[in-house]
Design an enzyme around this catalytic site. Structure first.
Site, short mmCIF file in Angstrom:
data_model
loop_
_atom_site.label_atom_id
_atom_site.label_comp_id
_atom_site.label_asym_id
_atom_site.label_seq_id
_atom_site.Cartn_x
_atom_site.Cartn_y
_atom_site.Cartn_z
CG ASP A 280 5.75 3.46 1.60
OD1 ASP A 280 5.91 3.91 2.52
OD2 ASP A 280 4.54 3.44 0.92
CE LYS B 123 0.46 5.39 7.84
NZ LYS B 123 -0.87 5.55 8.16
CG PHE C 161 -1.72 1.24 1.15
CD1 PHE C 161 -2.77 1.57 0.14
CD2 PHE C 161 -1.64 2.38 2.12
CE1 PHE C 161 -3.52 2.43 0.23
CE2 PHE C 161 -2.26 3.47 2.20
CZ PHE C 161 -3.20 3.61 1.11
#
Ligand SMILES: Cc1ncc(COP(=O)(O)O)c(C=O)c1O
Length: 390
Positions: free
Chosen positions: A216, A245, A128
């Site tokens: 990532d 995040k 994702f």
């Protein structure tokens, strides 16, 4: 009736009015132990005083000027991220997807510089990377992609950790491949860790062919797994790293980091952003990194993660519904023998917050400031919720 778009029709029946450390409080002031941290965002917990102070101080001085001018706050943040990651150059985005989108654009520029007109990036099934058209196309989830076709071309998805599949793609398409992108631990894909030999092979092929290794680290980065970056557990250095995040502890900011052959690809006019790298965002993010560093919270996350995993193994290891316990540091997956999408709602009754990924894996992402006293609470409340599952 409301004008609010029903993008999240299945929200849990609760909202929170304030937070304090690992606790969130609802309208009735009931305390919930937050083992999700806004999906790996609030690493320092809620309402951290240092973050609040920087937000207030910087807001009194200056929120935004635009990248038309020098933004001095961008510099120490870039230098700190570079030092912690082993990368050379840093720039900013406003979210994880945007940081990844920049990484994809860098890969395209790199390809064209090398005379490859129709480049391919190898990415992983069940990965994702975000919801923009580029990052959605890179992601390995047909369910999320469905309805958005035609997707962006230029991605080959291979099963995660499948070395033979990697070798097959390389054998047939090496003249168009330009890089390999992965999450060192797949988050939304079910807390699945990369195998060391697979990761090492990726680094080897990227070196051999001069391809870009893109990590990532949006979910795994900045201490979550007990290292500043998950790739550091493997002694592997990527060419491009993306973060978001935890970086803002709730303030939306992301960053992409490059090194070596990935440096200097964004020449004048190739990329930009109105908001990215604002004085406010950078000041907050620098405070987040300084606090993580000053309080040795990365090592602390490693220690708390080990203890949490031990407690889970002791209390839940033999539980008839548990199939596997996985993860690193404070990124933990508990796979059940059945779909458990309704479990977070049952968790609310036990005042514990977590979510479920990949249909049957409970995901725990508690704040890195978690203390020993919280470990038994998490495990006992989680056990009670699992026991109530149909
Ligand atoms: C590994 C990974 N990459 C990218 C993203 C997208 O980040 P954002 O939601 O900030 O766009 C996420 C978000 O969950 C993620 O976990």
């Amino acid at each position: 009736m409301t004008a609010l778009m029903p993008i999240y029709p299945n929200r849990l029946p609760i909202s929170f009015t304030r937070g304090d450390g690992v606790w969130l409080f609802d309208e009735k002031n009931t305390a919930y132990l937050d083992a999700l941290s806004g999906i790996a965002v609030c690493g320092l917990g809620h309402a951290h005083p240092a973050v609040t102070k920087t937000l207030c101080d910087q807001a009194e001085k200056l929120l935004h000027t635009s990248n038309t001018y020098h933004v001095p706050e961008q510099v120490p943040l870039a230098d700190t991220l570079a030092r912690l990651s082993g990368m050379d150059e840093v720039f900013y985005a406003n979210s994880g997807a945007e940081a990844n989108e920049a990484a994809l654009k860098l890969a395209r520029l790199y390809a064209h510089q090398r005379g490859i007109d129709r480049p391919l990036l190898i990415t992983m099934e069940k990965s994702f990377h975000g919801r923009t058209m580029g990052t959605l196309s890179a992601s390995g989830s047909a369910r999320l992609q469905q309805g958005f076709e035609p997707l962006l071309e230029g991605f080959v998805h291979i099963p995660f950790n499948d070395l033979s599949a990697l070798k097959r793609v390389i054998a047939t398409q090496s003249d168009r491949i330009i890089g390999i992108m992965l999450e060192p631990i797949q988050g939304d894909g079910g807390i699945r860790e990369v195998n060391a030999d697979f990761f090492e092979a990726i680094r080897y092929y990227c070196d051999e062919h001069d391809w870009l290794l893109i990590a990532d680290e949006i979910q795994t980065g900045l201490g979550r797994t007990g290292a500043w970056f998950a790739y550091q557990h493997y002694g592997i250095l990527p060419d491009i790293v993306t973060v978001a995040k935890t970086l803002g502890n709730g303030f939306p900011i992301g960053a992409y980091l490059t090194r070596g052959k990935a440096n200097g690809l964004f020449t004048v006019g190739k990329h930009g952003s109105t908001f990215a790298g604002s004085p406010l965002g950078c000041a907050v993010a620098l405070t987040v990194l300084e606090t993580l560093e000053k309080q040795s919270l990365v090592a602390h996350a490693q220690q708390m993660g080990t203890q949490l995993m031990q407690t889970l193994q002791e209390k839940l290891g033999q539980h008839p519904r548990i199939v596997a316990l996985r993860g690193k540091g404070l990124m933990i997956g508990i796979e059940l023998d059945r779909p458990c999408r309704e479990l977070p709602k049952i968790g609310l009754q036990h005042r514990l917050l977590f979510n479920v990924v990949s249909d049957r894996t409970i995901r725990l992402l508690p704040a890195l400031i978690l203390q020993e006293e919280h470990l038994d609470l998490i495990v006992s409340r989680l056990t009670a919720a699992i026991n109530e599952l149909e």
